[in-house]
Write a protein that holds these residues in place. Structure first.
Motif, PDB file in Angstrom:
ATOM      1  N   GLU A 130      71.200  25.817  52.484  1.00 47.45           N
ATOM      2  CA  GLU A 130      71.439  25.605  51.062  1.00 47.45           C
ATOM      3  C   GLU A 130      72.362  26.718  50.589  1.00 47.45           C
ATOM      4  O   GLU A 130      72.628  27.664  51.317  1.00 47.45           O
ATOM      5  CB  GLU A 130      70.128  25.597  50.291  1.00 47.45           C
ATOM      6  N   TYR A 131      72.835  26.606  49.346  1.00 45.64           N
ATOM      7  CA  TYR A 131      73.771  27.616  48.845  1.00 45.64           C
ATOM      8  C   TYR A 131      73.012  28.883  48.535  1.00 45.64           C
ATOM      9  O   TYR A 131      71.956  28.837  47.916  1.00 45.64           O
ATOM     10  CB  TYR A 131      74.483  27.094  47.599  1.00 45.64           C
ATOM     11  N   TRP A 132      73.540  29.986  48.958  1.00 42.64           N
ATOM     12  CA  TRP A 132      72.849  31.247  48.723  1.00 42.64           C
ATOM     13  C   TRP A 132      73.844  32.390  48.569  1.00 42.64           C
ATOM     14  O   TRP A 132      75.019  32.280  48.946  1.00 42.64           O
ATOM     15  CB  TRP A 132      71.839  31.542  49.832  1.00 42.64           C
ATOM     16  N   GLU A 133      73.290  33.471  48.046  1.00 44.78           N
ATOM     17  CA  GLU A 133      74.093  34.654  47.752  1.00 44.78           C
ATOM     18  C   GLU A 133      73.259  35.871  48.113  1.00 44.78           C
ATOM     19  O   GLU A 133      72.047  35.863  47.912  1.00 44.78           O
ATOM     20  CB  GLU A 133      74.393  34.636  46.247  1.00 44.78           C
ATOM     21  N   ARG A 153      65.436  26.888  54.473  1.00 45.71           N
ATOM     22  CA  ARG A 153      65.628  27.666  53.254  1.00 45.71           C
ATOM     23  C   ARG A 153      64.739  28.893  53.264  1.00 45.71           C
ATOM     24  O   ARG A 153      64.003  29.110  54.217  1.00 45.71           O
ATOM     25  CB  ARG A 153      65.373  26.803  52.026  1.00 45.71           C
ATOM     26  N   ILE A 182      79.213  23.428  42.025  1.00 48.15           N
ATOM     27  CA  ILE A 182      79.079  24.532  42.991  1.00 48.15           C
ATOM     28  C   ILE A 182      80.363  24.763  43.796  1.00 48.15           C
ATOM     29  O   ILE A 182      80.473  25.738  44.540  1.00 48.15           O
ATOM     30  CB  ILE A 182      77.882  24.263  43.947  1.00 48.15           C
ATOM     31  N   ASP A 225      70.958  26.391  40.787  1.00 40.91           N
ATOM     32  CA  ASP A 225      71.961  25.757  41.641  1.00 40.91           C
ATOM     33  C   ASP A 225      72.057  26.374  43.020  1.00 40.91           C
ATOM     34  O   ASP A 225      72.550  25.758  43.951  1.00 40.91           O
ATOM     35  CB  ASP A 225      73.334  25.876  40.973  1.00 40.91           C
ATOM     36  N   TYR A 226      71.681  27.632  43.110  1.00 39.62           N
ATOM     37  CA  TYR A 226      71.755  28.292  44.417  1.00 39.62           C
ATOM     38  C   TYR A 226      70.714  29.398  44.437  1.00 39.62           C
ATOM     39  O   TYR A 226      70.173  29.784  43.392  1.00 39.62           O
ATOM     40  CB  TYR A 226      73.163  28.853  44.672  1.00 39.62           C
ATOM     41  N   GLN A 227      70.457  29.914  45.605  1.00 39.17           N
ATOM     42  CA  GLN A 227      69.376  30.886  45.751  1.00 39.17           C
ATOM     43  C   GLN A 227      69.927  32.275  46.054  1.00 39.17           C
ATOM     44  O   GLN A 227      70.928  32.416  46.735  1.00 39.17           O
ATOM     45  CB  GLN A 227      68.448  30.453  46.893  1.00 39.17           C
ATOM     46  N   ASN A 242      71.557  30.862  38.812  1.00 41.85           N
ATOM     47  CA  ASN A 242      71.013  31.370  40.082  1.00 41.85           C
ATOM     48  C   ASN A 242      69.516  31.071  40.171  1.00 41.85           C
ATOM     49  O   ASN A 242      68.847  30.783  39.168  1.00 41.85           O
ATOM     50  CB  ASN A 242      71.320  32.861  40.276  1.00 41.85           C
ATOM     51  N   ARG A 266      81.231  27.863  46.500  1.00 44.32           N
ATOM     52  CA  ARG A 266      81.323  27.640  47.953  1.00 44.32           C
ATOM     53  C   ARG A 266      82.612  28.226  48.505  1.00 44.32           C
ATOM     54  O   ARG A 266      82.671  28.698  49.623  1.00 44.32           O
ATOM     55  CB  ARG A 266      81.322  26.140  48.261  1.00 44.32           C
TER      56      ARG A 266
END
Ligand code: FHN
Length: 598
Positions: free
Chosen positions: A284-287, A481, A47, A268-270, A255, A51
């Motif tokens: 958490e990792y998000w887009e 989250r 990731i 891996d990310y949301q 995703n 990031r």
């Protein structure tokens, strides 16, 4: 014999080449190296680029672009998605297929698209390899219904884009609609041509969706990420897709929409819901996938363009909350990018050129939104994004505990700005006018990583305290989250060290009725959690609320604040559990009965 300066030049060049090679060597994806099934890769390593990079280009492009929002005189209303035209007007497969023969993007230039992404400051590009209409925008051997075999164009845009991305240092990524396919008789979504009850979804998965994914993972070099959409019917099926990506390209990110709606998020990310914006605090990792007008695929009717200022402010808001911004362009069928998109992206690119430092590699800011704008942070620096220039040119930065070692506008680093303190607030003496009327960035060099007080929840008269995910401070594994519908909660708490705490300033002493709102699965039935403040504690018992995310409110009894003043209220699991205890949303403390006189 070399002259000394020539020698230096050669030595310098050698060093430069060595530097470039070593930079490329640490990033095999950008260098075009394919990965192997045996490569070991931690989640954190995978990731890392995401990031850092923060800003990507999304491209929705397919036969729907040819229709441009119109079918037989019927229009897709502005504000809705033009790429859904086949479904909206129940266009028969045979007719849509016939229309798709017309796709002939003679103005398409992969190099120009990628250069546009690059000059806008975008670092990754995601192209719709197959959208819900089932048409492949690459040369698929699985189905002739693809741009090379089905049209006179005969070129493979996915191939051309992958090469242009690699030439220009942009990470190449693909979108693939793995569940929804309106062309395939067994795919999900087309119930106007095909009888839903006769569908064999497994056949579609085994004979189209998975083989096409395998092609994309095998034939286009290393992919930065695969962008799945609209979920999968079961977690087991989603896991099969994840497994294939992990096996064929261990470095490739996945995703969160690979997984089932209403279930625990996978990948891996949301991704936020479309055009969604979280209130903040996510851990958490998000887009955030967002549109430039109101549609993803091209519509000739939709002229509701966001301005460059809107785009910059959205990007800063997303990044200040720890997310990535995936901004969509919807090219026309001939490959032309609409002029308003070009103009906006060019202006954004000018801003990014000057201010990229305040975006790339930054993290969510501990400082909340301010009346003048937002902030991002990196190491010992805070970047203040000033959207509204204060009339007196004094910029208050409340809540920052650090010493400000230096303050300067990012575009004029040598001109230091004055910093004073007023009642615990740092005040920056700005130049009289902003250097950029959309967002002037002021960098603060601090004496260490930014420190701020935890948020304090205050109380209006006779009103309840609403203790939510946003104002809570988490410890241990408990994280903030969001679910697929964009609802926020705290999850992943499994033992007493995983907690959330709130700092309260109580102005009204007395008893308070407590109510808790959460969603919980059957597996947590009867498990215990503790709510405590000072020496008081109440133990609650989890009641399942049903499958998916259904949030219910439960009464919990009373606690007492014997005098006005600061308190800390905490929730944690009462014991060790091997799964998440609950999806917590809110703790309400409602004054019970008459006010206590001290
Ligand atoms: O249905 C799609 C839509 O067409 C578009 O591709 C967006 C992009 O995030 N995703 C789906 C809806 O969430």
């Amino acid at each position: 014999m070399h002259q000394p300066n020539e020698f230096c030049a050669v030595q310098h060049l050698t060093l430069m080449v060595a530097f470039c090679i070593s930079t490329i060597a640490v990033d095999p994806q950008l260098a075009g190296q394919t990965t192997t099934a045996h490569e070991q890769m931690t989640d954190a390593e995978r990731i890392q680029w995401f990031r850092h990079d923060k800003f990507g280009m999304f491209v929705h492009w397919g036969p729907y672009s040819y229709l441009a929002g119109e079918w037989n005189g019927q229009r897709i209303p502005v504000g809705t998605e033009a790429e859904w035209i086949m479904q909206r007007f129940n266009i028969p497969v045979a007719k849509y297929r016939q229309m798709a023969h017309n796709l002939n993007p003679t103005h398409f230039s992969a190099e120009e698209w990628v250069m546009l992404a690059k000059s806008t400051g975008m670092k990754y590009l995601v192209i719709t390899a197959k959208h819900h209409d089932g048409f492949a925008m690459y040369h698929s051997q699985v189905s002739k219904y693809n741009i090379v075999d089905w049209t006179t164009f005969k070129r493979d845009p996915v191939q051309e884009l992958s090469e242009a991305c690699r030439r220009n240092g942009i990470r190449f990524c693909v979108y693939y609609s793995h569940r929804e396919d309106w062309d395939d008789p067994d795919g999900f979504g087309n119930n106007w041509d095909y009888d839903r009850s006769k569908k064999n979804f497994n056949r579609y998965l085994e004979e189209k969706s998975k083989p096409q994914l395998r092609e994309l993972l095998s034939n286009y070099g290393p992919l930065g990420l695969i962008w799945f959409d609209r979920g999968m019917d079961t977690p087991e099926h989603a896991r099969e897709f994840i497994e294939m990506v992990r096996t064929l390209q261990p470095r490739c990110l996945i995703n969160g929409r690979v997984g089932s709606y209403g279930e625990d998020l996978m990948g891996d990310y949301q991704d936020m819901n479309d055009n969604g914006m979280p209130t903040g605090g996510l851990q958490e990792y998000w887009e955030a996938p967002q549109t430039l007008n109101t549609t993803w695929g091209y519509s000739k009717f939709d002229q509701q363009w966001k301005s460059p200022g809107d785009v910059i402010h959205r990007m800063v808001e997303i990044v200040s909350k720890g997310g990535n911004y995936l901004l969509n362009i919807g090219p026309m069928a001939d490959g032309t990018i609409p002029a308003p998109s070009l103009a906006t992206l060019r202006r954004v690119g000018v801003w990014m050129q000057a201010n990229g430092e305040s975006i790339y590699g930054t993290s969510a800011s501990p400082l909340p939104e301010q009346p003048w704008g937002r902030s991002t942070t990196k190491g010992d620096k805070v970047y203040l994004h000033v959207f509204s220039w204060p009339a007196d040119a004094n910029l208050p930065v409340p809540g920052l505990k650090n010493e400000v070692v230096a303050a300067y506008a990012l575009t004029a680093p040598s001109r230091k700005l004055g910093v004073s303190q007023l009642d615990g607030t740092s005040v920056i003496a700005l130049p009289a006018r902003p250097s950029d009327d959309m967002d002037t960035v002021i960098a603060l060099q601090l004496d260490g990583p930014p420190k701020v007080d935890p948020p304090t929840v205050t109380q209006g008269s006779d009103t309840p305290f609403e203790l939510d995910y946003l104002s809570g401070v988490t410890t241990g594994k408990a994280i903030k989250r969001f679910n697929r519908e964009g609802k926020f909660h705290i999850a992943k708490w499994t033992n007493p060290e995983d907690s959330v705490a709130w700092h309260l300033l109580v102005s009204q002493a007395g008893e308070y009725n407590m109510r808790i709102r959460y969603s919980a699965r059957q597996e947590s039935k009867g498990e215990k959690y503790v709510i405590s403040t000072g020496a008081q504690s109440i133990t609650g018992s989890v009641a399942p609320t049903g499958e998916g995310y259904q949030y219910n409110t439960f009464d919990l009894g009373t606690i007492k604040f014997s005098r006005a003043g600061p308190y800390v209220v905490r929730i944690n699991p009462a014991a060790d559990y091997d799964h998440n205890l609950m999806y917590f949303q809110l703790l309400e403390l409602v004054p019970a009965g008459p006010r206590m006189v001290e």
